[in-house]
Design an enzyme around this catalytic site. Structure first.
Site, PDB file in Angstrom:
ATOM      1  CG  HIS A 107      25.524  40.002  36.041  1.00 12.68           C
ATOM      2  ND1 HIS A 107      25.056  40.892  36.978  1.00 12.68           N
ATOM      3  CD2 HIS A 107      26.737  40.456  35.658  1.00 12.68           C
ATOM      4  CE1 HIS A 107      25.941  41.855  37.152  1.00 12.68           C
ATOM      5  NE2 HIS A 107      26.971  41.624  36.376  1.00 12.68           N
ATOM      6  CB  CYS A 125      29.869  41.691  33.938  1.00  9.83           C
ATOM      7  SG  CYS A 125      31.023  40.331  34.223  1.00  9.83           S
TER       8      CYS A 125
END
Length: 557
Positions: free
Chosen positions: A422, A441
């Site tokens: 992301h 992440c």
């Protein structure tokens, strides 16, 4: 790891005739025992998977399969050369293969000894097709917390074994089963350079003298040629005039010089000579071997296009046509919230994503601003005035926008870790050399560029993407074709010339892989499937059952 070998007397041999029918009866009786045993050894030679071997022989009508000495020699040659991929020949019963490859040895065996030899050869082949396609180790057994991969399909292993035995050239078939990606080949090339240097200790050093170059002659030239050959440079076949510095040797010198960062002038002077005599660094060889093993865990049947996240190097690469076409810096998980290693498929992007605050962060929240929304976990409705730290009752969601923790775009590939790639508003962190800073992440420095590249075949250009960002409405966009995503934890990589790059073991995962890699492999996860029924048979009382099997009750591996 506790391992014991209680004797299970399943069969015992006195049969001395090689009749085909009786050999098949012996084999069927032995395979019956295989079906119920995860781990067995034959005369001290452990089998990787007795059930897989049982089905392999059943599909070949219970026939013994090793009668062609050329095939045994080809398998032995592959096994002896397996060090080029970081294996140990012992991983494939090399001593047993050497014995059985000797002229007349296999043909002289009768009864159970012949059956045992056939099974041992087949297990060597099974291990070779398994280890080279999927890696020797099962990553989930090595580290179930941070590694993911489904069990190996038995059908693929058996198909490889059949293909090898039915091919005109066993070695050609096994070497050409699937495409090995460039980053594996590059690191393998680096191993060749370093491992070849081990053998230099067997050679005398090049004596000092005038520089050697094209046209030079003498014993020093022959010794130079041999040094470079052991280091992985030059032709494999012997030269007709080894004592003559010819064009082939000149090119080998230049290739060596380029790999060592020297001026590639093809002349062997003091600097090049010193580099040739450089001592071997065994720690680098060990690091290369364990990272080649990691690469094998996820590289099977990889298509030409994919995303490669190089976790320990804090980089992500877009690969098209087996080449890197675009790269960007990334931020990965901290030591206590590591980015796992696995392979999955990216199938859609989320533009203007919301962010659900992880419980680990939510526990420490107090009052939150109006940029966040509290959702009652019981009703699914928005609430106001609740305690945001009460994670058992509430979810905390951040609305889309430029300040959202996920930024403007999220790249989705389903996995049990809920890890994805992301954007982030914290752009300054990409300037740090060490970027293990996230909660697991992968944050991408240039996510809009990546989105544009991924969506170009779906009819989206930069203008269309930017138009979505003008609003704060969340938009889901599917890729025209799902794209593999590989999250690799590699502490060693090499470039196309074989020049090695080592990375810090930020998560401390190397020792477990290194230890397991040099241990005998007793167990791996092979996906069960509907094995074919064995042929019903009534044992001939004249056959005193043949093969001495022991069951190995293994623990960790």
């Amino acid at each position: 790891m506790k391992t014991s070998f209680p004797l299970v007397l399943l069969s015992w041999l006195t049969l001395m005739t090689p009749a085909v029918g009786r050999a098949n009866d012996l084999l069927v009786a032995t395979l019956e025992a295989f079906r119920d045993s995860r781990t067995l050894a034959i005369d001290g030679v452990p089998l990787l998977s007795a059930p897989v071997l049982a089905d392999f022989y059943l599909q070949r009508d219970y026939a013994l399969v090793w009668s062609n000495p050329t095939q045994i020699d080809a398998l032995l040659d592959l096994v002896e050369r397996s060090e080029e991929d970081g294996f140990r020949p012992e991983d494939f019963h090399v001593e047993r293969l050497r014995t059985l490859s000797r002229p007349g040895v296999l043909a002289a065996l009768r009864g159970s000894a012949r059956l045992a030899a056939d099974l041992q050869l087949s297990d060597a082949l099974l291990r070779y097709v398994h280890h080279t396609r999927y890696g020797k180790l099962d990553p989930v057994i090595v580290d179930p917390q941070w590694n993911d991969r489904p069990p190996v399909p038995a059908e693929r292993l058996i198909a490889d074994m059949h293909g090898a035995l039915e091919a005109e050239d066993l070695a050609d078939f096994l070497n050409g089963r699937f495409h090995k990606p460039f980053w594996y080949q590059d690191l393998k090339r680096a191993l060749s350079h370093y491992a070849g240097a081990r053998h230099l200790n067997q050679l005398p050093p090049l004596t000092p003298g005038p520089p050697l170059s094209l046209g030079s002659r003498g014993e020093r030239v022959a010794l130079l040629r041999e040094h470079l050959r052991l280091l992985g440079y030059g032709e494999r076949r012997d030269s007709d005039r080894p004592d003559v510095f010819d064009a082939a040797l000149s090119e080998a010198v230049r290739a060596f010089q380029r790999a060592r960062g020297l001026v590639p002038d093809g002349m062997v002077g003091p600097q090049t000579l010193a580099a040739i005599h450089d001592p071997v660094d065994e720690s680098k060889i060990d690091r290369i071997r364990l990272n080649l093993e990691r690469m094998r865990w996820l590289y099977e049947d990889l298509p030409s296009d994919y995303i490669f996240v190089d976790v320990a190097d804090y980089m992500a690469h877009l690969v098209r046509g087996h080449e890197i076409v675009w790269s960007t810096r990334v931020i990965v998980g901290k030591e206590d919230s590591q980015t796992p290693m696995f392979r999955d498929r990216l199938d859609h992007l989320v533009l203007n994503p919301t962010w659900t605050v992880p419980v680990s962060i939510q526990k420490n929240l107090g009052n939150v601003s109006d940029k966040y929304t509290l959702i009652d976990r019981r009703t699914g409705r928005r609430v106001s005035g609740g305690n945001a730290a009460d994670y058992k009752r509430y979810r905390v969601v951040q609305s889309p926008g430029p300040d959202n923790a996920l930024g403007r775009v999220k790249f989705m590939f389903p996995n049990r870790h809920a890890v994805y790639m992301h954007d982030t508003p914290s752009k300054a962190l990409f300037g740090r050399p060490v970027r293990a800073l996230s909660h697991g992440c992968v944050r991408v420095q240039n996510p809009i560029e990546l989105a544009e590249l991924l969506l170009e075949e779906s009819g989206w250009d930069r203008a269309r993407i930017d138009s979505v960002f003008e609003d704060t409405k969340t938009r889901y966009v599917n890729l025209s074709e799902p794209l593999p995503v590989l999250l690799y934890y590699l502490t060693a990589r090499a470039d196309a010339k074989g020049s090695l790059s080592l990375r810090r073991d930020i998560y401390g995962r190397d020792p477990a892989v290194a230890e397991a890699l040099d241990q005998p492999l007793q167990r791996t996860r092979i996906a069960p499937y509907a094995f074919l029924p064995l042929e019903a048979t009534t044992p001939d009382p004249a056959l005193e059952y043949s093969v001495r099997l022991t069951r190995s009750d293994v623990g960790a591996r």
